[in-house]
Design a protein around this motif. Structure first.
Motif, PDB file in Angstrom:
ATOM      1  N   GLU A 665     -29.002  50.262  66.839  1.00  0.00           N
ATOM      2  CA  GLU A 665     -28.613  50.846  68.129  1.00  0.00           C
ATOM      3  C   GLU A 665     -27.665  50.701  68.945  1.00  0.00           C
ATOM      4  O   GLU A 665     -27.858  51.068  70.044  1.00  0.00           O
ATOM      5  N   LEU A 666     -26.913  49.502  68.585  1.00  0.00           N
ATOM      6  CA  LEU A 666     -25.764  49.051  70.103  1.00  0.00           C
ATOM      7  C   LEU A 666     -24.592  49.934  69.564  1.00  0.00           C
ATOM      8  O   LEU A 666     -24.500  50.298  68.736  1.00  0.00           O
ATOM      9  N   ALA A 667     -23.861  50.065  70.605  1.00  0.00           N
ATOM     10  CA  ALA A 667     -22.786  51.160  70.895  1.00  0.00           C
ATOM     11  C   ALA A 667     -21.687  50.120  71.873  1.00  0.00           C
ATOM     12  O   ALA A 667     -22.001  49.087  72.306  1.00  0.00           O
ATOM     13  N   VAL A 668     -20.712  49.464  71.034  1.00  0.00           N
ATOM     14  CA  VAL A 668     -20.257  49.149  71.767  1.00  0.00           C
ATOM     15  C   VAL A 668     -17.904  49.665  71.628  1.00  0.00           C
ATOM     16  O   VAL A 668     -18.404  49.543  71.000  1.00  0.00           O
ATOM     17  N   ASP A 669     -17.642  49.074  73.040  1.00  0.00           N
ATOM     18  CA  ASP A 669     -17.047  49.736  72.611  1.00  0.00           C
ATOM     19  C   ASP A 669     -15.320  48.462  73.157  1.00  0.00           C
ATOM     20  O   ASP A 669     -14.643  48.638  72.640  1.00  0.00           O
ATOM     21  N   GLU A 670     -15.441  47.333  74.008  1.00  0.00           N
ATOM     22  CA  GLU A 670     -15.231  46.094  74.253  1.00  0.00           C
ATOM     23  C   GLU A 670     -15.878  45.510  74.048  1.00  0.00           C
ATOM     24  O   GLU A 670     -15.929  44.084  73.183  1.00  0.00           O
ATOM     25  N   CYS A 671     -16.865  44.513  74.926  1.00  0.00           N
ATOM     26  CA  CYS A 671     -18.231  44.210  75.031  1.00  0.00           C
ATOM     27  C   CYS A 671     -18.913  44.292  75.425  1.00  0.00           C
ATOM     28  O   CYS A 671     -19.128  45.257  76.107  1.00  0.00           O
ATOM     29  N   THR A 689     -23.479  37.951  71.872  1.00  0.00           N
ATOM     30  CA  THR A 689     -22.093  38.273  72.681  1.00  0.00           C
ATOM     31  C   THR A 689     -21.259  38.750  71.591  1.00  0.00           C
ATOM     32  O   THR A 689     -21.357  39.260  70.971  1.00  0.00           O
ATOM     33  N   ILE A 690     -20.677  40.722  71.746  1.00  0.00           N
ATOM     34  CA  ILE A 690     -20.602  42.017  71.105  1.00  0.00           C
ATOM     35  C   ILE A 690     -18.750  41.798  71.075  1.00  0.00           C
ATOM     36  O   ILE A 690     -19.593  41.968  72.600  1.00  0.00           O
ATOM     37  N   LEU A 691     -17.975  41.849  70.480  1.00  0.00           N
ATOM     38  CA  LEU A 691     -16.919  41.650  70.760  1.00  0.00           C
ATOM     39  C   LEU A 691     -16.160  43.048  69.629  1.00  0.00           C
ATOM     40  O   LEU A 691     -16.380  42.561  68.667  1.00  0.00           O
ATOM     41  N   HIS A 692     -15.007  44.028  70.484  1.00  0.00           N
ATOM     42  CA  HIS A 692     -14.745  44.588  69.177  1.00  0.00           C
ATOM     43  C   HIS A 692     -13.852  44.163  69.011  1.00  0.00           C
ATOM     44  O   HIS A 692     -12.843  43.244  69.085  1.00  0.00           O
ATOM     45  N   GLU A 693     -13.098  44.321  67.536  1.00  0.00           N
ATOM     46  CA  GLU A 693     -12.722  43.555  66.393  1.00  0.00           C
ATOM     47  C   GLU A 693     -10.829  43.624  67.593  1.00  0.00           C
ATOM     48  O   GLU A 693     -10.363  43.019  67.129  1.00  0.00           O
ATOM     49  N   ASN A 732     -18.652  54.800  67.267  1.00  0.00           N
ATOM     50  CA  ASN A 732     -18.988  53.673  68.182  1.00  0.00           C
ATOM     51  C   ASN A 732     -19.698  52.858  68.168  1.00  0.00           C
ATOM     52  O   ASN A 732     -20.548  51.618  69.289  1.00  0.00           O
ATOM     53  N   ARG A 733     -20.670  53.256  66.866  1.00  0.00           N
ATOM     54  CA  ARG A 733     -21.935  52.153  66.755  1.00  0.00           C
ATOM     55  C   ARG A 733     -21.891  51.059  66.068  1.00  0.00           C
ATOM     56  O   ARG A 733     -21.138  51.300  64.071  1.00  0.00           O
ATOM     57  N   LEU A 734     -22.632  50.396  65.779  1.00  0.00           N
ATOM     58  CA  LEU A 734     -22.534  49.216  64.799  1.00  0.00           C
ATOM     59  C   LEU A 734     -23.436  49.512  63.599  1.00  0.00           C
ATOM     60  O   LEU A 734     -24.074  50.403  63.741  1.00  0.00           O
ATOM     61  N   HIS A 735     -23.144  49.565  62.584  1.00  0.00           N
ATOM     62  CA  HIS A 735     -23.490  50.229  60.927  1.00  0.00           C
ATOM     63  C   HIS A 735     -24.017  48.901  60.342  1.00  0.00           C
ATOM     64  O   HIS A 735     -23.317  48.108  59.781  1.00  0.00           O
TER      65      HIS A 735
END
Length: 807
Positions: A665-671, A689-693, A732-735
């Motif tokens: 349910e989390l969306a991440v663009d950069e951090c 902390t979730i970081l985009h690749e 744009n969401r974690l899968h």
């Protein structure tokens, strides 16, 4: 709630061993980075001063411009700077000093780069040496993955360092629920022990193949099973296993239509021999043997020795096969090989020496291969034929009860609101709403519709963890539970913005009041998987309606006491019968020895389905007696045969979801920062902390990449010790990629250590090439595995006091 059973799962690799591999390179890096930071500050200040002079002294402008360019490039040649003699001496001295400092830093960078490479090689060698010296890790790998055991022990190369790193990090920092990689402490009075059992999935497939051997077919008697519909014979059978793989053996039933006139000549329920079948079919004995294989698979024939009930163990299989020894020399040989495997299994339990176990396993594998050959196993013969449950002595120091006791009340309070997160409860509430006007109803008549609803539940609710947008939301009670869940999730909204959320008693009281309005009580039994942090907190890793299944499996000597407690909380007095069942489906932990052994076939055939409002659950009724079915296994109901899956969904709950924020349910663009969620000293969700690749562009597995990684961790406030998971990003969401456990499985990352960072960066790149765009989830290491000698997790099973009828 009152405490029932408490276990500790303890990892095998001590932190003191891993500390020996830490050589202080990170401290050298910090010193270098501090020097570089000071250098950059001096450089920036000098650039500003030179820019001011360019404006203030136009007649010497060209000199300051050239000097500024030299400072930027790190190379200053005063002889080639026009009007250099008119530059302020202090500025020229600072520029030359800065150049010298920069040259020193460049040399230091090169030295550290070489040191980094050497450190990686040294740590790789030391980690591999530690891997070879850890008997518990070696033993676990020997039994769970013999091929990898041989690969890493007998033909190791640096290309395999990633496997060693993953294995050692998981053996050190992450407890495994059901395997040899952790040892379980069962409390006072229990000691070190190893339980070896033969792999159920192999045994089940062997048994199916054995029933189809010509000698067995000719020597057996058969029961005829079919029902007639408009001149057509209908049967139910299976052409073979849907899944026959390590740890799983699942057969899917299907219906068949038989139009062979000879089949109708025998009444259903009749017992016949192959000779009698050949006579009726007017076939030779050889031809009838081949035809019998098809009739067995379609379900028209059932061998009278076919096991309808009770667990299939190696001992039972040996006994069954031995009864047919006179049929052929092949069966005699098969029985001898099976007997040898049984003896070797016992010898494996008696020794903890890895070298001796390896020799025994090699011998056993030869016997397994011969059995597969005799039984006509198709494809590659199975490896890893044994499962182990490893038990250890009670740890020194305070008892497990003393360590958990201070948080007993918060756990009991939290258990009171668990129904809010129970999706299988919502399934039951919908089915009661759907069937309300027809109850009680014959259970057998419901099977087609139950299967449809169960499939929809698995495909929608179980995957999405909500009833929203499904047919189940149409039941008022389900809609109300979803509103309670929304109410709870509103409390978590701040966590999605990076803030810590501390739930109050009033928050739980509001949820509890909502459940009371629906007449929903707390779970009869609850299981918590917990870890203790250094600050006196308990971190909740998982929770479920356990029905004491963990205790059943690991405390066989206490089955009588466990059964009494289960009967109490499920209201099974003289007026009700508790029937336990646990089809193995090839999953060894389902073989808990607790199930009574009946297949439920007789009970379900004539039973009616009733609703027990006090338990918020369905039950069965046979005549005047209530029947309370209880699935006691650990395999998810979705993996059970259809009739058992339906029954488990109607009568029991399982794992609870939604107490924290779900990954998909989390969306991440950069951090994205996720705050900690807690209730008192009970931690429900760790900080993340979730970081985009895309932030990892240029972070290569070398010294420059190591530097860049630490810049990223510092910039985004990621701790040096964390558990890291990878998730593909879709829209744009974690899968979540179901079935890709290696992708999502957390790996402990000690970012101080060069080799660990390099292995993780290579792991991330491999996953990126396979799955595309990724998000990297860094979860706080709470507790930090280095804070204790051994990483441990408590399994805490509780049950509520029995309710008085009508109370």
């Amino acid at each position: 709630m009152s405490r029932t059973f408490l276990f500790e799962r303890r990892n095998h690799v001590p932190s003191s061993d891993l500390m020996q591999i830490k050589h202080g390179f990170y401290q050298e890096l910090l010193a270098y980075c501090e020097e570089r930071k000071g250098f950059n500050q001096r450089k920036e200040l000098l650039q500003q001063r030179l820019s001011e002079r360019i404006e203030q002294e136009p007649e010497v402008r060209i000199a300051y411009i050239r000097l500024q360019q030299g400072v930027r490039k790190g190379r200053i040649q005063p002889g080639k700077i026009p009007k250099a003699n008119r530059v302020a001496p202090a500025l020229m001295a600072e520029a030359l000093s800065l150049e010298q400092t920069g040259s020193g830093l460049l040399e230091r960078h090169q030295e550290l780069s070489i040191r980094f490479k050497n450190e990686c090689q040294m740590q790789e060698q030391e980690l591999y040496k530690l891997f070879r010296q850890q008997p518990s890790v070696q033993n676990a790998l020997l039994l769970t993955n013999y091929e990898m055991y041989c690969s890493l022990n007998k033909s190791y190369s640096s290309k395999k360092s990633g496997k060693v790193w993953k294995m050692m990090m998981r053996s050190f920092a992450k407890t495994a629920p059901l395997s040899s990689f952790t040892s379980i402490c069962r409390g006072p009075g229990t000691g070190r022990e190893s339980r070896i059992s033969f792999a159920q999935w192999i045994l089940l497939h062997w048994y199916e193949l054995w029933l189809l051997l010509p000698e067995v077919i000719r020597a057996s008697r058969y029961k005829v099973e079919y029902r007639e519909q408009e001149g057509t014979l209908l049967t139910e059978g299976s052409t073979g296993p849907q899944a026959a793989e390590p740890g799983l053996y699942i057969r899917t039933k299907r219906s068949y239509r038989l139009k062979t006139p000879a089949a109708a000549k025998i009444q259903p329920g009749s017992i016949v021999t192959l000779d009698e079948l050949a006579l009726i079919w007017n076939e030779s004995l050889e031809a009838m043997t081949a035809k019998a294989v098809q009739l067995l698979r379609c379900g028209y024939l059932k061998n009278t020795i076919h096991r309808e009930s009770g667990p299939l163990t190696l001992e039972v299989f040996i006994e069954t096969v031995s009864a047919f020894r006179p049929a052929s020399s092949r069966i005699q040989s098969l029985a001898q090989h099976l007997e040898a495997i049984r003896l070797l299994s016992g010898q494996l339990e008696l020794t903890h020496e890895v070298a001796q176990r390896e020799r025994l396993l090699e011998i056993a594998q030869k016997h397994v291969n011969r059995c597969c050959e005799w039984l006509r196993w198709e494809g590659r013969y199975p490896a890893n034929p044994f499962n182990e449950d490893s038990y250890t002595d009670a740890p020194a120091g305070p008892s497990l009860e003393v360590e958990v006791e201070p948080l007993r009340d918060p756990l009991a309070e939290w258990a009171e609101v668990l129904p809010v997160f129970d999706n299988r409860l919502k399934f039951r509430l919908y089915m009661e709403h759907h069937l309300h006007d027809t109850l009680p109803v014959a259970y057998a008549s419901l099977q087609p519709s139950l299967s449809r609803y169960a499939a929809e539940y698995e495909q929608h609710v179980a995957l999405n963890r909500t009833c929203r947008g499904s047919v189940f939301e149409n039941a008022p009670a389900v809609a109300h539970l979803e509103e309670l869940r929304d109410q709870y999730r509103m409390k978590l909204a701040a966590a999605a913005s990076g803030e810590d959320v501390a739930l109050e008693r009033a928050d739980l009281a509001s949820l509890k009041a909502g459940l009371q309005a629906l007449h929903i009580r707390q779970p009869a039994t609850a299981g918590f998987w917990l870890q203790q942090s250094g600050a006196g907190e308990l971190v909740l890793n998982d929770c479920k309606n356990s029905y004491l299944a963990y205790s059943m499996y690991h405390l066989p000597e206490s089955h009588e006491a466990i059964a009494e407690r289960i009967k109490e909380v499920l209201h099974c007095g003289e007026e009700a019968q508790l029937i336990t069942y646990s089809p193995s489906c090839g999953f060894n932990p389902n073989m808990n020895g607790f199930a009574e052994g009946s297949s439920l076939a007789a009970e379900l055939r004539d039973a009616v389905l009733i609703w027990n409002a006090e338990r918020t659950s369905f039950e069965l009724q046979s005549g005047e007696q209530r029947v309370v079915p209880l699935y006691t296994g650990m395999l998810a109901p979705a993996c059970l045969p259809e009739e058992y899956r339906n029954l488990a969904l109607l009568t029991q709950s399982g794992f609870l979801t939604g107490t924290g924020l779900d990954y998909d349910e989390l969306a991440v663009d950069e951090c994205l920062h996720i705050g900690r969620i807690s209730y008192g000293k009970l931690i429900l969700h760790r900080r993340q902390t979730i970081l985009h690749e895309k932030l990892f562009a240029g972070v290569t597995p070398d010294f420059d990449g190591y530097l860049r990684l630490h810049e990223l961790l510092e910039t985004y406030h990621v701790p040096l010790h964390s558990f890291v998971r990878l998730f593909p990003v879709r829209y744009n969401r974690l899968h979540i990629e179901y079935g890709e456990s290696g992708l999502h499985k957390p790996i402990f990352l000690d970012a101080e250590e060069p080799q660990y960072c390099m292995e993780w960066l290579k792991h991330r790149e491999r996953c990126r090439r396979q799955h595309g765009e990724l998000a990297v989830v860094f979860e706080e290491a709470l507790p930090d595995p280095y804070d204790n000698e051994y990483t441990a997790e408590f399994v805490y099973e509780m049950h509520k006091e029995p309710l008085r009828r009508g109370g």
